[in-house]
Design an enzyme around this catalytic site. Structure first.
Site, PDB file in Angstrom:
ATOM      1  N   HIS A 135       0.685  -1.148  -0.114  1.00  0.00           N
ATOM      2  CA  HIS A 135       0.353   0.239  -0.089  1.00  0.00           C
ATOM      3  C   HIS A 135       0.777   1.282  -0.104  1.00  0.00           C
ATOM      4  CE1 HIS A 135      -4.122  -1.791   0.813  1.00  0.00           C
ATOM      5  NE2 HIS A 135      -3.087  -3.089   1.096  1.00  0.00           N
ATOM      6  N   ASP A 156       3.479   9.398  -1.251  1.00  0.00           N
ATOM      7  CA  ASP A 156       2.306   8.829  -0.586  1.00  0.00           C
ATOM      8  C   ASP A 156       1.895   7.846  -1.813  1.00  0.00           C
ATOM      9  OD1 ASP A 156       0.095   7.998   1.046  1.00  0.00           O
ATOM     10  OD2 ASP A 156      -0.649  10.204   1.019  1.00  0.00           O
TER      11      ASP A 156
END
Length: 787
Positions: free
Chosen positions: A186, A401
């Site tokens: 992730h 991110d």
């Protein structure tokens, strides 16, 4: 940007699963993650504890998947030094893994969050390397693997999540070779120069390669992983497939697919939230509680040094100080949910941010007004939806991110079409939400400019941008993400479709071609659709623009790709051009077997030759002739200018006019003539193209004809590629699940962009390979891609 070594591979070799699979795999599913998807709730009266669904990002993403498929979830229950029996909660079958105090300190807070997390986020904070942390990480991963092995039925799919459990795939494969194993990361995966710092780099890579499929958020993350595997392990990667060497067991060498699968959100859930009257009322209350400022900027983050909160506050403080923002008119609401509060770096970050907020409020606040409202806690979804509705601008300024689902949540909630998203180019969401105001958070001046642009964006532009981004989200929500991932896992377990070293390479293009980030995921969706319409403009899209339009020719690569595609089951090809059909045919482009729309849709011919439009009416004939005469009288003397008579109008071409001032004046005069005729009551539609102005006596546009074509065909997505303002009608007519590609510069409603017709040809060749396994080289040559 991909590195040069991966440039050619990136164009050709993204793996695609078999198209006949339309349902999620039927095998039992086991999810393995660091945490269980529930939190313990103590009874204040001393009764038994209860459990509620956790608010975390992974749980939010996985909840619809589990609700749809059902699963067993293996993870830590949150307690320390306690054993918890398996239990049921919130529709989950839960298998707890026990962690001790030392496990928490060394495996979780230590190696996971003070070694791997900063390393994978481009060393924004220095990683710490401690051997005892590594040993504890290995031991805890072994424990998770054992629990997963015990929980999984024979032949089950085990889906392992995230950086805390990177050794589990190989450990689990050793224990249970019957399982189908998938891993999804992730967070970002770093480039070789950063990853190589890790003392245990080989062990991590070998652990991950125990999976049948490894999923990443971004194209670049998957490319980084494959590059690192090649350089550190010496294992070849062809396309998205890593070919493992024989291990001496006599078994066939395994192949591991390493591919991007950008995660998404449950769009419908957020839309339903924002439609609730109580949520809309709460949004109005929030504005009132803030003092009804003119503008509200919202930041929503975990309190983490990767999120760029400090950069956001610095830019905001400077805007207040230099007068770009008027104190009292704008409020920044910063929600910073607590995160890893036992880790020293996070404790220091919280102190620094709270000090900065106090300084800004002290310097620029007043009685009854605080420029920054700082909220150090988490909120339920209903309150977050209300905050999204109350905010004029959402600022996502992450320094690095993996995705950032907050950006997607904001877009999903803005069903009113208003609001602006300021989005860091270093967040994975920027690949998909390209109509946001994209910023580099390290560039404070650029960040300030981006915030001001968003704050002063006209409402019409807000709506245009939101429409494109919402269309993107609707076509790739979390259920689609999970189903595509699980189908890919199922197909990878049977053997990927891409072959290994023996695969012939396509002829290299004459220059490096880089398809836009994120386009491959969209092309894979088109490649697996039962029915798809490929609609394309001609000049500037399939053919380069030339000074003499009659000399334009389709590029060989594009022509060959379209020839292969139109013979593929379920594919229809349409040429949608501003040219008349007669002019289009004169270029030599293949017209048989294709839907042809000429004169911006006024002419329409189907593959069987039917559908030729009626001749212009007498009134249209007269108006076209009158227009042509007036244009000839006013502009016929200009050297190089061409006045083109079309079936339903007249075009004025200035591409060959050497005197550019005269060319500009000619366009202005043509506009004046058209306007005077329109003012006299004659129906005329004027369009501007690249060095051409066209005046049509019949009202039609590419969007209308594209809709007319698709409504007659079997339902399915559309790929539309065009290069100028006349193609914008086509882009605006696209629906959720469609793909729009703009060729060249200029404002556009298209989701993606390529530089020129050569890149458009590479895109068509890529789709051809995904759909048919045929490889089309830059010269239009190619052949089968053997499996």
């Amino acid at each position: 940007m991909r590195d040069a070594g991966d440039a050619m591979a990136a164009e050709w070799v993204t793996w695609s699963h078999e198209t006949e699979e339309s349902e999620s795999p039927s095998r039992p599913l086991v999810v393995v993650a660091n945490r269980l998807p529930v939190d313990r709730v103590a009874d204040p009266d001393g009764g038994p504890d209860t459990w509620r669904t956790s608010p975390g990002g992974l749980v939010t993403a996985m909840e619809p998947v589990v609700r749809e498929l059902g699963c067993t979830w293996v993870g830590w229950a949150g307690g320390v030094d306690e054993a918890t029996e398996p239990f049921q909660a919130g529709g989950f079958s839960l298998q707890p893994v026990a962690l001790s105090t030392r496990d928490l300190e060394e495996y979780y807070e230590g190696f996971s969050n003070d070694t791997i997390w900063p390393l994978y986020h481009d060393v924004i904070s220095p990683p710490q390397y401690h051997r005892e942390w590594w040993e504890r990480y290995r031991e805890v991963n072994e424990r998770f693997a054992a629990e997963a092995a015990a929980a999984a039925e024979h032949g089950a799919t085990v889906w392992i999540h995230d950086y805390q459990l990177q050794l589990v795939p190989a450990m689990l494969r050793e224990k249970r070779p019957d399982l189908v194993i998938a891993f999804f990361l992730h967070i970002p995966f770093p480039a070789n120069g950063i990853f190589s710092q890790l003392p245990w780099r080989r062990q991590i890579l070998e652990g991950l390669l125990g999976a049948d499929l490894i999923g990443f958020q971004r194209v670049q993350d998957a490319a980084n992983f494959r590059s690192v595997v090649r350089r550190i392990l010496g294992v070849p990667a062809h396309g998205n497939v890593v070919s493992l060497p024989e291990d001496g067991s006599g078994e066939e060498p395994r192949r591991v697919v390493a591919q991007e699968f950008p995660i998404s959100i449950d769009v419908r859930q957020f839309v339903e939230l924002t439609e609730r009257p109580e949520v809309q009322q709460r949004a109005a209350e929030i504005r009132a509680e803030l003092g009804n400022p003119k503008r509200v900027i919202l930041g929503v983050d975990r309190l983490d040094y990767t999120k760029g909160i400090r950069h956001r506050l610095k830019a905001y403080a400077e805007m207040l100080a230099d007068g770009s923002l008027e104190p009292g008119e704008t409020v920044l609401v910063q929600v910073a949910s607590p995160s890893r509060e036992r880790v020293v770096a996070y404790q220091q970050l919280r102190d620094e941010i709270e000090l900065t907020v106090s300084r800004i409020n002290g310097d620029h606040g007043a009685i009854g007004y605080s420029p920054v409202v700082y909220l150090h806690r988490g909120y339920p979804r209903e309150e977050m939806a209300a905050l999204y509705l109350a905010a004029d601008v959402l600022a996502v300024t992450a320094l690095r991110d993996g995705m950032n689902l907050v950006a997607k949540e904001y877009v999903a909630c803005r069903t009113d079409g208003r609001g602006a998203l300021v989005l860091s180019e270093f967040a994975g969401a920027a690949d998909e939400l390209s109509r946001a105001v994209i910023v580099n958070p390290h560039d404070i001046e650029g960040l300030k400019a981006g915030l001001l642009k968003a704050l002063h964006m006209p409402e019409e532009e807000q709506r245009r941008r939101m429409h494109v981004m919402q269309r993107t989200l609707n076509s790739s929500d979390v259920l689609r993400w999970s189903s595509e991932f699980l189908r890919a896992v199922d197909a990878a377990a049977r053997g990927p479709l891409v072959s290994g070293p023996e695969r012939p390479q396509a002829a290299p293009p004459t220059r490096p071609i880089f398809l836009p980030t994120g386009i491959d995921a969209a092309l894979r969706r088109l490649a697996t659709a039962p029915a798809v319409l490929i609609a394309l403009d001609f000049d500037g899209t399939l053919a380069h623009l030339v000074s003499r339009p009659e000399d334009a020719r389709i590029l060989p690569r594009s022509e060959r790709a379209l020839e292969v595609l139109q013979e593929a089951p379920g594919v229809r090809v349409a040429l949608v051009s501003g040219r008349s059909l007669e002019s289009l045919a004169s270029t030599g482009v293949r017209t048989t077997g294709r839907i042809l729309a000429g004169s911006h849709g006024a002419e329409l011919r189907w593959e069987d030759g039917s559908g030729d439009p009626a001749e212009p009416t007498e009134e249209e004939f007269v108006l076209r002739d009158l227009l042509e005469v007036q244009l000839e009288q006013a502009l016929g003397h200009i050297d190089g200018l061409k006045i083109e008579r079309k079936p339903y109008g007249v075009g004025v071409h200035t591409r060959r006019v050497a005197d550019r001032e005269a060319a500009s004046a000619a366009i202005t005069e043509a506009e004046r003539i058209a306007r005077s005729l329109a003012d006299a009551g004659h129906p005329l539609r004027t369009r501007h193209g690249k060095e051409v102005i066209e005046m049509a006596v019949r009202d039609s546009d590419k969007g209308a004809v594209l809709t007319q074509i698709r409504d007659r065909l079997p339902e399915g997505p559309v790929l539309f590629i065009g290069d100028d303002v006349t193609d914008e009608d086509g882009f605006r007519a696209l629906r959720p699940g469609d793909v729009g590609v703009r060729v060249g510069p200029g404002e556009s409603a298209a989701e993606f962009r390529v530089a020129d017709p050569d890149e458009a040809g590479a895109l068509l060749a890529r789709l051809t390979e995904l759909r048919t396994d045929r490889v089309i080289g830059s010269e239009g040559l190619g052949g089968e891609a053997p499996r």
